[in-house]
Design a protein around this motif. Structure first.
Motif, PDB file in Angstrom:
ATOM      1  N   ASP A  73      -8.323 -14.935   5.579  1.00  0.00           N
ATOM      2  CA  ASP A  73      -7.260 -14.981   4.582  1.00  0.00           C
ATOM      3  C   ASP A  73      -7.321 -13.673   3.778  1.00  0.00           C
ATOM      4  OD1 ASP A  73      -5.235 -15.975   3.130  1.00  0.00           O
ATOM      5  OD2 ASP A  73      -6.420 -17.487   2.053  1.00  0.00           O
ATOM      6  N   ILE A  74      -6.578 -12.667   4.215  1.00  0.00           N
ATOM      7  CA  ILE A  74      -6.695 -11.329   3.607  1.00  0.00           C
ATOM      8  C   ILE A  74      -5.611 -11.150   2.537  1.00  0.00           C
ATOM      9  CG2 ILE A  74      -6.616  -8.820   4.043  1.00  0.00           C
ATOM     10  CD1 ILE A  74      -8.986 -10.148   5.451  1.00  0.00           C
ATOM     11  N   SER A  75      -6.044 -10.722   1.342  1.00  0.00           N
ATOM     12  CA  SER A  75      -5.067 -10.484   0.261  1.00  0.00           C
ATOM     13  C   SER A  75      -4.668  -9.015   0.188  1.00  0.00           C
ATOM     14  CB  SER A  75      -5.666 -10.903  -1.087  1.00  0.00           C
ATOM     15  OG  SER A  75      -6.859 -10.167  -1.328  1.00  0.00           O
ATOM     16  N   SER A  76      -5.604  -8.115   0.478  1.00  0.00           N
ATOM     17  CA  SER A  76      -5.371  -6.680   0.277  1.00  0.00           C
ATOM     18  C   SER A  76      -6.167  -5.890   1.302  1.00  0.00           C
ATOM     19  CB  SER A  76      -5.864  -6.230  -1.103  1.00  0.00           C
ATOM     20  OG  SER A  76      -5.423  -7.092  -2.105  1.00  0.00           O
ATOM     21  N   GLY A 115       1.976 -10.800   6.749  1.00  0.00           N
ATOM     22  CA  GLY A 115       2.379 -11.056   5.360  1.00  0.00           C
ATOM     23  C   GLY A 115       1.347 -10.591   4.345  1.00  0.00           C
ATOM     24  N   VAL A 116       0.662  -9.485   4.646  1.00  0.00           N
ATOM     25  CA  VAL A 116      -0.313  -8.901   3.700  1.00  0.00           C
ATOM     26  C   VAL A 116       0.336  -7.632   3.135  1.00  0.00           C
ATOM     27  CG1 VAL A 116      -2.618  -7.873   3.467  1.00  0.00           C
ATOM     28  CG2 VAL A 116      -2.263  -9.804   5.019  1.00  0.00           C
ATOM     29  N   TRP A 117       0.472  -7.550   1.819  1.00  0.00           N
ATOM     30  CA  TRP A 117       1.343  -6.513   1.242  1.00  0.00           C
ATOM     31  C   TRP A 117       0.627  -5.529   0.329  1.00  0.00           C
ATOM     32  CZ3 TRP A 117       5.455  -6.354   3.996  1.00  0.00           C
ATOM     33  CH2 TRP A 117       6.027  -7.528   4.505  1.00  0.00           C
ATOM     34  N   ASN A 118      -0.638  -5.729   0.049  1.00  0.00           N
ATOM     35  CA  ASN A 118      -1.333  -4.851  -0.911  1.00  0.00           C
ATOM     36  C   ASN A 118      -2.190  -3.833  -0.166  1.00  0.00           C
ATOM     37  OD1 ASN A 118      -0.324  -6.362  -3.090  1.00  0.00           O
ATOM     38  ND2 ASN A 118      -1.941  -7.877  -2.786  1.00  0.00           N
ATOM     39  N   PHE A 119      -1.991  -2.548  -0.473  1.00  0.00           N
ATOM     40  CA  PHE A 119      -2.572  -1.491   0.360  1.00  0.00           C
ATOM     41  C   PHE A 119      -3.086  -0.344  -0.503  1.00  0.00           C
ATOM     42  CE2 PHE A 119      -1.826   2.201   3.358  1.00  0.00           C
ATOM     43  CZ  PHE A 119      -2.701   1.789   4.357  1.00  0.00           C
ATOM     44  N   ILE A 120      -4.364  -0.021  -0.321  1.00  0.00           N
ATOM     45  CA  ILE A 120      -4.951   1.159  -0.985  1.00  0.00           C
ATOM     46  C   ILE A 120      -5.343   2.142   0.108  1.00  0.00           C
ATOM     47  CG2 ILE A 120      -6.776   2.026  -2.519  1.00  0.00           C
ATOM     48  CD1 ILE A 120      -5.363  -0.112  -3.996  1.00  0.00           C
ATOM     49  N   PHE A 121      -4.937   3.388  -0.047  1.00  0.00           N
ATOM     50  CA  PHE A 121      -5.145   4.377   1.013  1.00  0.00           C
ATOM     51  C   PHE A 121      -5.981   5.556   0.517  1.00  0.00           C
ATOM     52  CE2 PHE A 121      -3.498   8.387   2.920  1.00  0.00           C
ATOM     53  CZ  PHE A 121      -4.135   8.243   4.137  1.00  0.00           C
ATOM     54  N   SER A 122      -6.919   6.018   1.387  1.00  0.00           N
ATOM     55  CA  SER A 122      -7.747   7.190   1.102  1.00  0.00           C
ATOM     56  C   SER A 122      -6.968   8.453   1.394  1.00  0.00           C
ATOM     57  CB  SER A 122      -8.951   7.230   2.042  1.00  0.00           C
ATOM     58  OG  SER A 122      -9.763   6.122   1.917  1.00  0.00           O
ATOM     59  N   SER A 123      -6.371   9.023   0.364  1.00  0.00           N
ATOM     60  CA  SER A 123      -5.718  10.318   0.560  1.00  0.00           C
ATOM     61  C   SER A 123      -6.679  11.416   0.091  1.00  0.00           C
ATOM     62  CB  SER A 123      -4.375  10.362  -0.176  1.00  0.00           C
ATOM     63  OG  SER A 123      -3.655  11.519   0.200  1.00  0.00           O
ATOM     64  N   SER A 124      -6.165  12.602  -0.075  1.00  0.00           N
ATOM     65  CA  SER A 124      -7.057  13.732  -0.327  1.00  0.00           C
ATOM     66  C   SER A 124      -6.345  14.796  -1.150  1.00  0.00           C
ATOM     67  CB  SER A 124      -7.463  14.317   1.029  1.00  0.00           C
ATOM     68  OG  SER A 124      -7.973  15.612   0.883  1.00  0.00           O
ATOM     69  N   ALA A 125      -7.141  15.566  -1.896  1.00  0.00           N
ATOM     70  CA  ALA A 125      -6.581  16.694  -2.644  1.00  0.00           C
ATOM     71  C   ALA A 125      -5.905  17.699  -1.720  1.00  0.00           C
ATOM     72  CB  ALA A 125      -7.695  17.381  -3.425  1.00  0.00           C
ATOM     73  N   THR A 126      -6.231  17.672  -0.441  1.00  0.00           N
ATOM     74  CA  THR A 126      -5.613  18.640   0.485  1.00  0.00           C
ATOM     75  C   THR A 126      -4.101  18.441   0.609  1.00  0.00           C
ATOM     76  OG1 THR A 126      -6.113  17.197   2.339  1.00  0.00           O
ATOM     77  CG2 THR A 126      -7.633  18.985   1.978  1.00  0.00           C
ATOM     78  N   VAL A 127      -3.572  17.268   0.200  1.00  0.00           N
ATOM     79  CA  VAL A 127      -2.113  17.070   0.336  1.00  0.00           C
ATOM     80  C   VAL A 127      -1.327  18.007  -0.569  1.00  0.00           C
ATOM     81  CG1 VAL A 127      -2.284  14.639   1.065  1.00  0.00           C
ATOM     82  CG2 VAL A 127      -1.917  15.172  -1.353  1.00  0.00           C
ATOM     83  N   TYR A 128      -1.968  18.622  -1.571  1.00  0.00           N
ATOM     84  CA  TYR A 128      -1.238  19.526  -2.460  1.00  0.00           C
ATOM     85  C   TYR A 128      -0.915  20.866  -1.804  1.00  0.00           C
ATOM     86  CZ  TYR A 128      -1.951  16.212  -6.210  1.00  0.00           C
ATOM     87  OH  TYR A 128      -1.921  15.070  -6.983  1.00  0.00           O
ATOM     88  N   PRO A 168      10.353  -4.441  -0.472  1.00  0.00           N
ATOM     89  CA  PRO A 168       9.980  -4.622  -1.881  1.00  0.00           C
ATOM     90  C   PRO A 168       8.631  -5.311  -2.093  1.00  0.00           C
ATOM     91  CG  PRO A 168      12.185  -5.507  -1.424  1.00  0.00           C
ATOM     92  CD  PRO A 168      11.630  -5.069  -0.116  1.00  0.00           C
ATOM     93  N   GLN A 169       8.192  -6.103  -1.115  1.00  0.00           N
ATOM     94  CA  GLN A 169       6.894  -6.789  -1.315  1.00  0.00           C
ATOM     95  C   GLN A 169       5.700  -5.844  -1.158  1.00  0.00           C
ATOM     96  OE1 GLN A 169       6.560 -11.015   0.166  1.00  0.00           O
ATOM     97  NE2 GLN A 169       8.028 -10.216   1.639  1.00  0.00           N
ATOM     98  N   PHE A 170       5.909  -4.713  -0.500  1.00  0.00           N
ATOM     99  CA  PHE A 170       4.803  -3.797  -0.193  1.00  0.00           C
ATOM    100  C   PHE A 170       4.404  -3.023  -1.450  1.00  0.00           C
ATOM    101  CE2 PHE A 170       3.436   0.419   1.682  1.00  0.00           C
ATOM    102  CZ  PHE A 170       2.233  -0.034   2.200  1.00  0.00           C
ATOM    103  N   LYS A 171       3.141  -3.140  -1.826  1.00  0.00           N
ATOM    104  CA  LYS A 171       2.614  -2.427  -2.996  1.00  0.00           C
ATOM    105  C   LYS A 171       1.504  -1.521  -2.510  1.00  0.00           C
ATOM    106  CE  LYS A 171       3.008  -6.365  -6.126  1.00  0.00           C
ATOM    107  NZ  LYS A 171       2.372  -6.759  -7.380  1.00  0.00           N
TER     108      LYS A 171
END
Ligand code: NAD
Ligand code: UFG
Length: 337
Positions: A73-76, A115-128, A168-171
């Protein structure tokens, strides 16, 4: 409900899994062990006094993800799994886009199916990108990246933005890390690169322990106070805590947003060597070498947005970063092996 942590056996992932378990969250780790050892999760469980579910599998494997979402049962989802060596990415661009971009697309599709909508992603300072003025602030445009690795992070942020507009549900929160270093204060988990380290601190630590002879300092003629590059180093435990704050923030927010996670101050390579010598009592042999292709002279974060909206700030300075790196390296001269 559990939190799925992809790449959770890796360096930043293992510290984040520990912080999640310590605050009582249930965690499912998905890792293909390409750049990690199962031992890191054993140690995390021991430190936390609580178990995580470990699934050895690949984010590119749709069936594996389907089964995982069906049986837990995954929430995020906190998504660390990626290839991360900037130099290697210029030689293996297809592998980097496949693993990082396709892997994220498959993960997002299977999250939507489940139906899992909460997402944290590892980005990087290199995107600048190479031309961004310092300090880097989130209002700057992103892009202009100089390696397939950096471009893969930029592309994933665009995908997150577009998906959040359409669904809209995707955060989603992209955390743009500056330079993670250090280890858990127990010295039980830390960074364990395979082969010769690419990054500064693991290299210095392996010189200190006698596995490597001498550090090459890439460039001594930059337009910086001592001629060496400056970076915004951040303790990995502070970084891990940033993920917990971001998860909490997702509950009160909508759409896609990006935050810098950095300390807001640049340290030069020579300052890092000196600080490590003080913390470890070891002398680090080094010589100035030619500049490394693709290195920028100096960058650091404006972290005010994360301070304000995530209620997050760094609490560990250079001394703790060095002390904990040395504790990890001296207690584990061969890493997890
Ligand atoms: P790491 O290599 O230690 O961790 C990544 C983990 O993902 C490893 O355990 C690896 O085995 C796993 N993995 C890779 N591909 C996978 C796949 N297809 N399926 C399942 N597992 C897979 O790296 P890290 O330093 O902990 O970095 C974590 C994340 O943070 C990465 O996305 C990286 O790009 C990002 N990041 C790292 C830094 C840094 O300097 N360490 C800086 C900015 C951003
Ligand atoms: N350096 C040396 N000698 C070495 C290794 C590094 O002098 O043997 C110098 C580099 O030239 C640079 C500084 O130390 O000036 C830091 O280099 P790292 O390789 O440790 O880190 P980078 O700033 O190049 O890149 C890191 C991560 C990327 C991430 C980026 C921004 O490797 O994944 O920070 O967050 F995208």
């Amino acid at each position: 409900m559990a939190i799925l942590v992809t790449g959770g056996a890796g360096y930043i992932g293992s510290h984040t899994v520990l912080a999640l378990l310590e605050r009582g969250d249930d965690v499912v780790v998905l890792d293909n062990l390409y750049n990690a050892s199962r031992e890191s999760i054993n140690r995390v469980e021991k430190l936390a006094g609580k178990k995580a579910v470990f699934v050895e599998g690949d984010v590119l494997d749709r069936e594996c993800l389907r089964e995982l979402f069906a049986s837990h049962d995954i929430s995020s989802v906190i998504h660390f799994a990626a290839l991360k060596a900037v130099g290697e990415s210029t030689r293996l661009p297809l592998e980097y886009y496949q693993n990082n971009v396709s892997g994220t697309l498959i993960l997002l599709e299977e999250m939507r199916n489940a139906g899992v909508w909460n997402f944290i992603f590892s980005s990087s300072a290199t995107v600048y990108g190479a031309d961004a003025p310092v300090p880097y602030v989130e209002t700057l445009p992103i892009g202009g990246t100089t390696s397939p690795y950096g471009t893969s992070k930029f592309m994933i942020e665009l995908i997150m933005r577009d998906f959040a507009k359409a669904e809209p549900q995707f955060k989603a929160i992209a955390l743009r890390y500056f330079n993670p270093v250090g280890a858990h204060e127990s010295g039980e988990i830390g960074e364990d690169p395979t082969g010769i380290p690419n990054n500064l601190l693991p290299y210095i630590a392996q010189v200190a322990i006698g596995r490597l002879d001498k550090l090459g300092v890439f460039g001594g003629d930059y337009d910086t106070p001592d001629g060496t590059c400056q970076r915004d180093y951040i303790h990995v435990v502070d970084l891990a805590e940033g993920h917990l704050k971001a998860l909490d923030h997702l509950k009160k927010t909508d759409g896609y947003k990006a935050y810098n996670l950095g300390g807001g101050k640049g340290f030069s390579v020579l300052e890092m060597i000196k600080a490590f010598e003080e913390a470890s009592g070891k002398t680090i042999a080094y010589e100035i070498k030619p500049r490394r292709d693709g290195d920028l002279p100096a960058f650091w974060a404006d972290a005010a947005l994360a301070n304000k909206e995530l209620n997050w700030r760094v609490t560990r300075g250079i001394d703790e970063m060095m002390r904990d790196t040395w504790k990890w390296q001296s207690q584990n001269p061969n890493g997890f092996r």
